[in-house]
Enzyme design. Structure first.
Site, PDB file in Angstrom:
ATOM      1  N   GLU A  46     -34.064  -9.654  23.563  1.00 41.71           N
ATOM      2  CA  GLU A  46     -31.987  -9.286  24.147  1.00 41.71           C
ATOM      3  C   GLU A  46     -32.266  -8.160  24.913  1.00 41.71           C
ATOM      4  O   GLU A  46     -32.046  -6.779  24.061  1.00 41.71           O
ATOM      5  CB  GLU A  46     -32.090  -9.733  22.699  1.00 41.71           C
ATOM      6  CG  GLU A  46     -31.649 -10.847  22.100  1.00 41.71           C
ATOM      7  CD  GLU A  46     -31.001 -10.806  20.572  1.00 41.71           C
ATOM      8  OE1 GLU A  46     -30.204  -9.685  20.087  1.00 41.71           O
ATOM      9  OE2 GLU A  46     -31.619 -11.425  19.657  1.00 41.71           O
ATOM     10  N   ASP A  57     -19.870  -2.950  18.185  1.00 43.58           N
ATOM     11  CA  ASP A  57     -21.602  -1.900  17.571  1.00 43.58           C
ATOM     12  C   ASP A  57     -20.547  -0.783  17.736  1.00 43.58           C
ATOM     13  O   ASP A  57     -20.125  -0.403  17.171  1.00 43.58           O
ATOM     14  CB  ASP A  57     -22.169  -2.145  19.245  1.00 43.58           C
ATOM     15  CG  ASP A  57     -22.850  -2.596  19.638  1.00 43.58           C
ATOM     16  OD1 ASP A  57     -23.912  -3.235  19.119  1.00 43.58           O
ATOM     17  OD2 ASP A  57     -21.931  -3.108  20.900  1.00 43.58           O
TER      18      ASP A  57
END
Lengths: 258, 393
Positions: A46, A57
């Site tokens: 990814e 995140d």
């Protein structure tokens, strides 16, 4: 069939995927890192494209994203870098990032460019199912791109069924409701969650992500799913000098060769 | 309502709920329950009582005689500055804490820029004895220090947001991250008409008390229910949406929203979102935001920490796009001068946010009998340092 479908058709356990942020730590090593990961034994990748406000995140990927932006990474540049990707790298590759840069680039144009570069799928955590279905699914299909949905311990069974229907390569199971870079939750309730998902006998394979950082957590995840994704832990490796040379040892520390 | 939200959470092209799956259950729970909760008789009774006895509502609609003489129209100030905690933010905080209680939540999180929403949230958490965590950009904590102390006195934990530019948008990111990690027991009290659906609609409803009262009060003052103009400042846009709400369907009423131009719209130090922004996705909704060609969010600037936000609420984006409201902008200098003028003409020290709306008066061409309502969204106590430094008092 894209490369992801072919991979899952031939191999359905202990799959290892690695996430990293394009443009970090250096602007121009996106494809070099992909090549090193393939050689070291990663099953698919990814590649994250950076965003200024990555709400899902934790600190590690916030930092890599900001550094990548400071280095000058943009979607235009990323697609430029990926032009010769398929001359060098053969494993399936997904792009992962937030929806606003894609909207600015143009969703249809983004899908076309991704397909031209040989990308197999896209993960956009903040693209809702409703908007995907009503506005964008056609662009993904026309370009043979898989859209990957996330499932968390709080996702209802009905919604998981719907996600299974809309998916055509794999479903991304979050190991807990958290941002990236946390520890693997190994509580009983999490085991129940994995068992519950397994008992649903979904048509798509499942891959577990968030909190996978070593061989123990990788093995644990593979007991319940077809494989696992390592992100923050790998991004941290990239902070080191000579990181390209350290990739083989990193991969065998997660998934020792048989 | 003609300009209200549809079933999917959209105002025309804007709105929706662009949240990662981790937040979906939280947002979905709110979406399913918010209308039945806030329309419940028991909720309404408690909300109205607290607004009356605790906040001090209705806030006056004050006929500003000297302003009226100066600008050649009947100027009315909607005095949200007289609310408990000093601004309109308390209206929404009261509504959301009552909602959180009815959802069974045990912990409250909030983001704050200038600190007014943080103070309002800390206040209602103290009132209800609920744990409160406020995220505030490290830069804002320095420039709004008295509000940080206020929140602490009220029992809130203030967590510095150290990511990104360390201001309001980063505080919002940190609050969203907290919510992702605490999906079951925590309610996020968003302070403006921004965020994923149903927040923009929910916050607008809680703030709509401003225009509900103003309509009745104008009738008492003038014998007319509808003014010619309604004006308010816009950062995310909650006081403006509350001030516009009950006038939206009255097409004869001209709605003027005033953004912060900072050092000038084209100076590179501005927060004039409709002038500088483009359509995109910010903090969970499709709206207009300031961004680079590559879709990275641009850090805005305004001397007013409450207007220093790179987007506007999705309903504002819609009203802008279809021309139902007019969006203007006012610089730091113009706002500060207008703030001082308000002190000298009317004896009111306005928040610098609200002074932006007042500054727009200079640029308007009124007819003699026009009735004009301006939302004086907050008081200027928190801004004394800035005023003092600027004018050298």
């Amino acid at each position: 069939m894209n490369r992801l479908n072919k991979l899952f058709a031939t191999k359905n356990n202990n799959l290892l995927s690695i996430y990293y942020t394009a443009g970090y730590p250096e602007l121009d090593t996106t494809v070099d890192i992909a090549l090193a990961l393939e050689k070291a034994g990663a099953d698919f990748l990814e590649i994250g494209f950076p965003y200024s406000d990555p709400v899902a995140d934790g600190p590690t990927i916030q930092h890599s994203s900001q550094q990548a932006l400071d280095n000058g990474m943009t979607l235009n540049l990323l697609f430029e870098q990926l032009k010769d990707l398929r001359k060098r790298v053969t494993i399936p590759i997904l792009l992962m990032g937030y929806v606003n840069p894609i909207v600015q680039f143009g969703v249809e144009r983004f899908c076309k460019k991704a397909a031209e570069a040989g990308i197999d799928g896209v993960i956009v955590p903040d693209l809702p199912m409703y908007e995907y279905e009503t506005l964008y699914a056609g662009f993904f299909k026309d370009n043979n791109l898989s859209n990957i949905f996330l499932v968390t311990p709080q996702t209802s069974a009905d919604r998981i069924r719907k996600i299974d229907e809309l998916s055509n390569s794999f479903i991304y199971l979050l190991s807990s409701s958290s941002i990236t870079g946390g520890n693997l939750d190994v509580s009983d309730s999490i085991e129940d969650y994995y068992k519950r998902i397994k008992a649903m006998q979904l048509k798509n394979p499942t891959i577990i992500g968030f909190g996978i950082a070593d061989n123990a957590t990788f093995k644990k995840a593979c007991e319940y799913a077809n494989g696992a994704i390592v992100g923050s832990k790998f991004v941290k490796l990239l902070e080191q000098e000579n990181y390209l040379n350290k990739i083989p040892a990193f991969i065998s520390s997660i998934k020792p060769s048989l | 309502m003609k300009y209200g939200v549809n079933d999917q959470g959209y105002y025309g092209d804007f709105g929706g709920a662009y949240v990662p799956e981790m937040l979906y259950p939280n947002v979905e729970e709110l979406r399913q329950k918010y209308l039945s909760i806030i329309n419940d008789a028991d909720f309404k009774a408690e909300f109205d009582l607290l607004l009356k006895d605790y906040v001090g509502r209705p806030s006056p609609l004050y006929y500003a005689k000297r302003y009226s003489e100066k600008y050649g129209a009947n100027i009315f100030l909607k005095r949200e500055d007289l609310n408990h905690t000093g601004s309109h933010k308390i209206n929404n905080a009261i509504g959301q804490i009552l909602l959180a209680q009815r959802l069974g939540k045990k912990r409250i999180i909030a983001e704050t820029g200038a600190g007014q929403h943080g103070v309002a949230t800390a206040t209602v958490c103290a009132l209800k004895g609920i744990e409160c965590v406020v995220y505030m950009g490290e830069v804002d904590m320095a420039r709004q220090a008295p509000n940080v102390s206020r929140m602490k006195m009220l029992g809130a934990k203030v967590v510095p947001a150290r990511s990104g530019s360390k201001t309001l948008k980063d505080a919002t990111n940190e609050a969203l991250r907290d919510w992702i990690a605490n999906p079951v027991d925590t309610h996020y009290i968003i302070g403006s008409v921004v965020g994923p659906y149903p927040y923009p609609d929910m916050v607008a409803r809680f703030q709509s008390i401003i225009s509900l009262e103003a309509k009745k009060q104008l009738l008492e003052h003038t014998g007319k229910e509808l003014p010619e103009y309604v004006m308010a400042c816009v950062g995310g846009g909650s006081n403006a949406m509350g001030m516009f709400y009950h006038f939206l369907d009255d097409e004869s009423v001209k709605l003027i929203a005033v953004e912060a131009a900072g050092k000038g719209v084209n100076s590179g130090h501005s927060a004039a979102t409709t002038f500088l922004g483009r359509e995109g996705v910010l903090h969970g909704s499709r709206t207009i935001l300031m961004q680079t060609d590559d879709g990275q969010v641009v850090e805005p600037y305004s001397i007013s920490a409450g207007l220093d936000y790179p987007g506007i609420g999705p309903q504002h984006a819609h009203l802008y796009k279809i021309n139902r409201a007019q969006y203007a902008s006012v610089t730091d200098d113009e706002a500060l001068q207008a703030g001082l003028l308000c002190c000298q003409l009317e004896g009111i020290i306005p928040a610098i946010e609200s002074a932006h709306a007042l500054a727009q008066l200079e640029k308007m061409k009124f007819k003699k009998d026009d009735n004009v309502i301006i939302c004086l969204s907050g008081r200027g106590d928190k801004d004394l340092d800035t005023y003092i430094k600027y004018f050298g008092f």
